[in-house]
Design a protein around this motif. Structure first.
Motif: not given
Length: 197
Positions: A24-35, A141-142, A156-161, A190-196
């Motif tokens: 599983a690759p490592q992803w970084s949080i993209d702060p302006p697009h996460c909540q 979200l793919g 991207g992911f959307q989660g709730e609990f 709400h998470l949008e993650l990025v990686r090379p």
């Protein structure tokens, strides 16, 4: 002896020729697009707020959920409900006691697929002096090439609990008993993650 060596050599060749398992690759949080957003009832009306500062380590592959993991850390001092006086009160010992407990932390134990595009993440949530098991249902979200940076992948992911804040000692229950502040909190991640690539 020669036969045993031959068998060992054959097994070694076969193992080396098999494709490596995709970690599983490592992803970084993209702060302006996460909540990290929450809602809680005040008498009758729901009040919405969010935490502006959070980070984490995230390893994820939809093909390898067993190797996927997340550790999310939220800075309590970044709480924002749009009312400065209320935010100041929430940081006191009446609620979060941010001076003694500056972070909220979630550490995953397992990822499990549920249906077509849902992933259940079970783990341990630590808030103040309490650690409890919780599970978050995420909609996956793919993933695709980042339209703004062709050298990156984005996912991207959307989660709730929901949780009971009193189980985590966020408040003594006094305001709940008075009918002022509810005990049930709903959280949206709400998470949008990025990686090379």
């Amino acid at each position: 002896m020669k036969a045993a060596r031959s068998i060992f050599a054959l097994l070694l060749v076969l193992c080396l020729s098999l494709p490596a398992l995709a970690a599983a690759p490592q992803w970084s949080i993209d702060p302006p697009h996460c909540q990290v957003i929450f809602t809680i009832k005040h008498v009758f009306a729901p009040v919405m707020g969010q935490f502006h500062k959070f980070d984490g380590k995230i390893f994820f592959s939809p093909e390898d959920l067993a190797a996927s993991k997340v550790e999310l850390t939220i800075q309590v001092d970044s709480i924002d409900t749009g009312v400065a006086a209320r935010d100041k009160h929430l940081k006191t010992a009446d609620f979060f006691d941010a001076a003694r407990y500056p972070v909220i932390r979630f550490v995953s134990d397992s990822f499990t697929k549920q249906g077509k595009d849902h992933i259940v993440v079970k783990g341990r949530l630590t808030m103040k002096d309490v650690t409890r098991p919780e599970q978050i249902v995420f909609t996956y979200l793919g993933a695709k090439t980042n339209p703004m940076n062709p050298k990156q992948m984005v996912t991207g992911f959307q989660g709730e609990f929901s949780l009971d804040r009193l189980n985590y000692h966020v408040g003594s229950g006094k305001f709940y008993e008075q009918g002022v502040v509810g005990n049930k909190v709903k959280l949206y991640i709400h998470l949008e993650l990025v990686r090379p690539k």
